[in-house]
Design a protein around this motif. Structure first.
Motif, PDB file in Angstrom:
ATOM      1  N   ALA A 108       0.822  -1.213   0.000  1.00 38.85           N
ATOM      2  CA  ALA A 108       0.000   0.000   0.000  1.00 38.85           C
ATOM      3  C   ALA A 108       0.855   1.262   0.000  1.00 38.85           C
ATOM      4  O   ALA A 108       0.465   2.270  -0.574  1.00 38.85           O
ATOM      5  CB  ALA A 108      -0.935  -0.001   1.200  1.00 38.85           C
ATOM      6  N   VAL A 109       2.007   1.202   0.621  1.00 34.96           N
ATOM      7  CA  VAL A 109       2.881   2.373   0.641  1.00 34.96           C
ATOM      8  C   VAL A 109       3.642   2.494  -0.676  1.00 34.96           C
ATOM      9  O   VAL A 109       3.797   3.595  -1.210  1.00 34.96           O
ATOM     10  CB  VAL A 109       3.857   2.307   1.839  1.00 34.96           C
ATOM     11  CG1 VAL A 109       4.898   3.399   1.766  1.00 34.96           C
ATOM     12  CG2 VAL A 109       3.082   2.403   3.144  1.00 34.96           C
ATOM     13  N   ILE A 110       4.090   1.374  -1.224  1.00 35.79           N
ATOM     14  CA  ILE A 110       4.856   1.403  -2.469  1.00 35.79           C
ATOM     15  C   ILE A 110       3.950   1.717  -3.662  1.00 35.79           C
ATOM     16  O   ILE A 110       4.241   2.589  -4.468  1.00 35.79           O
ATOM     17  CB  ILE A 110       5.593   0.069  -2.679  1.00 35.79           C
ATOM     18  CG1 ILE A 110       6.635  -0.116  -1.585  1.00 35.79           C
ATOM     19  CG2 ILE A 110       6.251   0.014  -4.051  1.00 35.79           C
ATOM     20  CD1 ILE A 110       7.250  -1.484  -1.553  1.00 35.79           C
ATOM     21  N   PHE A 111       2.866   0.959  -3.799  1.00 37.01           N
ATOM     22  CA  PHE A 111       1.914   1.142  -4.903  1.00 37.01           C
ATOM     23  C   PHE A 111       0.528   0.821  -4.359  1.00 37.01           C
ATOM     24  O   PHE A 111       0.134  -0.350  -4.296  1.00 37.01           O
ATOM     25  CB  PHE A 111       2.289   0.234  -6.081  1.00 37.01           C
ATOM     26  CG  PHE A 111       1.489   0.499  -7.319  1.00 37.01           C
ATOM     27  CD1 PHE A 111       1.591   1.713  -7.977  1.00 37.01           C
ATOM     28  CD2 PHE A 111       0.639  -0.457  -7.824  1.00 37.01           C
ATOM     29  CE1 PHE A 111       0.851   1.962  -9.119  1.00 37.01           C
ATOM     30  CE2 PHE A 111      -0.104  -0.220  -8.968  1.00 37.01           C
ATOM     31  CZ  PHE A 111       0.010   0.987  -9.617  1.00 37.01           C
ATOM     32  N   PRO A 158      -2.691   0.707  -5.214  1.00 32.73           N
ATOM     33  CA  PRO A 158      -3.669  -0.225  -5.783  1.00 32.73           C
ATOM     34  C   PRO A 158      -3.339  -1.703  -5.553  1.00 32.73           C
ATOM     35  O   PRO A 158      -4.246  -2.532  -5.457  1.00 32.73           O
ATOM     36  CB  PRO A 158      -3.664   0.113  -7.280  1.00 32.73           C
ATOM     37  CG  PRO A 158      -3.289   1.552  -7.317  1.00 32.73           C
ATOM     38  CD  PRO A 158      -2.281   1.703  -6.216  1.00 32.73           C
ATOM     39  N   LEU A 159      -2.065  -2.040  -5.426  1.00 34.62           N
ATOM     40  CA  LEU A 159      -1.708  -3.437  -5.149  1.00 34.62           C
ATOM     41  C   LEU A 159      -2.180  -3.880  -3.765  1.00 34.62           C
ATOM     42  O   LEU A 159      -2.615  -5.010  -3.583  1.00 34.62           O
ATOM     43  CB  LEU A 159      -0.198  -3.651  -5.269  1.00 34.62           C
ATOM     44  CG  LEU A 159       0.366  -3.726  -6.669  1.00 34.62           C
ATOM     45  CD1 LEU A 159       1.875  -3.915  -6.615  1.00 34.62           C
ATOM     46  CD2 LEU A 159      -0.275  -4.846  -7.446  1.00 34.62           C
ATOM     47  N   GLY A 160      -2.079  -2.984  -2.792  1.00 31.99           N
ATOM     48  CA  GLY A 160      -2.569  -3.307  -1.450  1.00 31.99           C
ATOM     49  C   GLY A 160      -4.071  -3.526  -1.433  1.00 31.99           C
ATOM     50  O   GLY A 160      -4.575  -4.439  -0.786  1.00 31.99           O
ATOM     51  N   VAL A 161      -4.808  -2.693  -2.166  1.00 36.68           N
ATOM     52  CA  VAL A 161      -6.265  -2.829  -2.247  1.00 36.68           C
ATOM     53  C   VAL A 161      -6.632  -4.094  -3.016  1.00 36.68           C
ATOM     54  O   VAL A 161      -7.529  -4.837  -2.618  1.00 36.68           O
ATOM     55  CB  VAL A 161      -6.904  -1.583  -2.893  1.00 36.68           C
ATOM     56  CG1 VAL A 161      -8.396  -1.779  -3.112  1.00 36.68           C
ATOM     57  CG2 VAL A 161      -6.664  -0.363  -2.025  1.00 36.68           C
ATOM     58  N   PHE A 162      -5.924  -4.361  -4.099  1.00 41.60           N
ATOM     59  CA  PHE A 162      -6.189  -5.565  -4.885  1.00 41.60           C
ATOM     60  C   PHE A 162      -5.941  -6.818  -4.046  1.00 41.60           C
ATOM     61  O   PHE A 162      -6.706  -7.781  -4.118  1.00 41.60           O
ATOM     62  CB  PHE A 162      -5.317  -5.602  -6.143  1.00 41.60           C
ATOM     63  CG  PHE A 162      -5.548  -6.811  -6.995  1.00 41.60           C
ATOM     64  CD1 PHE A 162      -6.685  -6.891  -7.781  1.00 41.60           C
ATOM     65  CD2 PHE A 162      -4.657  -7.863  -6.992  1.00 41.60           C
ATOM     66  CE1 PHE A 162      -6.916  -8.019  -8.563  1.00 41.60           C
ATOM     67  CE2 PHE A 162      -4.872  -8.980  -7.761  1.00 41.60           C
ATOM     68  CZ  PHE A 162      -6.010  -9.061  -8.552  1.00 41.60           C
ATOM     69  N   GLY A 163      -4.916  -6.795  -3.224  1.00 39.58           N
ATOM     70  CA  GLY A 163      -4.629  -7.938  -2.358  1.00 39.58           C
ATOM     71  C   GLY A 163      -5.702  -8.176  -1.315  1.00 39.58           C
ATOM     72  O   GLY A 163      -5.934  -9.303  -0.892  1.00 39.58           O
ATOM     73  N   ALA A 203     -14.936  -2.165  -7.150  1.00 39.30           N
ATOM     74  CA  ALA A 203     -15.114  -0.718  -7.016  1.00 39.30           C
ATOM     75  C   ALA A 203     -14.033  -0.092  -6.140  1.00 39.30           C
ATOM     76  O   ALA A 203     -13.564   1.017  -6.432  1.00 39.30           O
ATOM     77  CB  ALA A 203     -16.491  -0.414  -6.444  1.00 39.30           C
ATOM     78  N   ASP A 204     -13.624  -0.795  -5.066  1.00 37.93           N
ATOM     79  CA  ASP A 204     -12.587  -0.245  -4.195  1.00 37.93           C
ATOM     80  C   ASP A 204     -11.270  -0.064  -4.942  1.00 37.93           C
ATOM     81  O   ASP A 204     -10.564   0.923  -4.736  1.00 37.93           O
ATOM     82  CB  ASP A 204     -12.362  -1.153  -2.983  1.00 37.93           C
ATOM     83  CG  ASP A 204     -13.525  -1.126  -2.015  1.00 37.93           C
ATOM     84  OD1 ASP A 204     -14.127  -0.045  -1.860  1.00 37.93           O
ATOM     85  OD2 ASP A 204     -13.828  -2.166  -1.415  1.00 37.93           O
ATOM     86  N   LEU A 205     -10.956  -0.999  -5.818  1.00 36.41           N
ATOM     87  CA  LEU A 205      -9.731  -0.882  -6.608  1.00 36.41           C
ATOM     88  C   LEU A 205      -9.811   0.304  -7.559  1.00 36.41           C
ATOM     89  O   LEU A 205      -8.855   1.077  -7.681  1.00 36.41           O
ATOM     90  CB  LEU A 205      -9.468  -2.171  -7.381  1.00 36.41           C
ATOM     91  CG  LEU A 205      -8.208  -2.175  -8.250  1.00 36.41           C
ATOM     92  CD1 LEU A 205      -6.965  -2.030  -7.396  1.00 36.41           C
ATOM     93  CD2 LEU A 205      -8.150  -3.446  -9.074  1.00 36.41           C
ATOM     94  N   LEU A 206     -10.941   0.478  -8.209  1.00 37.55           N
ATOM     95  CA  LEU A 206     -11.109   1.601  -9.136  1.00 37.55           C
ATOM     96  C   LEU A 206     -11.009   2.935  -8.400  1.00 37.55           C
ATOM     97  O   LEU A 206     -10.343   3.864  -8.873  1.00 37.55           O
ATOM     98  CB  LEU A 206     -12.450   1.498  -9.853  1.00 37.55           C
ATOM     99  CG  LEU A 206     -12.755   2.579 -10.874  1.00 37.55           C
ATOM    100  CD1 LEU A 206     -11.743   2.545 -12.008  1.00 37.55           C
ATOM    101  CD2 LEU A 206     -14.153   2.423 -11.415  1.00 37.55           C
TER     102      LEU A 206
END
Length: 57
Positions: free
Chosen positions: A14-17, A19-24, A30-33
């Motif tokens: 989540a700190v680095i990128f 959307p990857l944290g949300v996708f995980g 919708a949360d990813l978008l």
């Protein structure tokens, strides 16, 4: 609430990128978008939203 190793990895992602944290945590939805849009608008809003999603679920 105890954190697992996967939660810690999601926080790092989540700190680095953000959307990857949300996708995980939530997968593709919708949360990813929302997080992608917030990250494009500014790095900090994306991080805040990603950490909120990880802590909420």
């Amino acid at each position: 609430m105890a954190f697992t190793a996967s939660d810690i990895c999601k926080f790092v992602l989540a700190v680095i990128f953000p959307p990857l944290g949300v996708f995980g945590e939530r997968g593709c939805g919708a949360d990813l978008l929302i997080n992608i849009v917030l990250t494009c608008l500014g790095w900090i809003p994306g991080i805040v939203h990603a950490i909120y999603i990880i802590l909420k679920y």
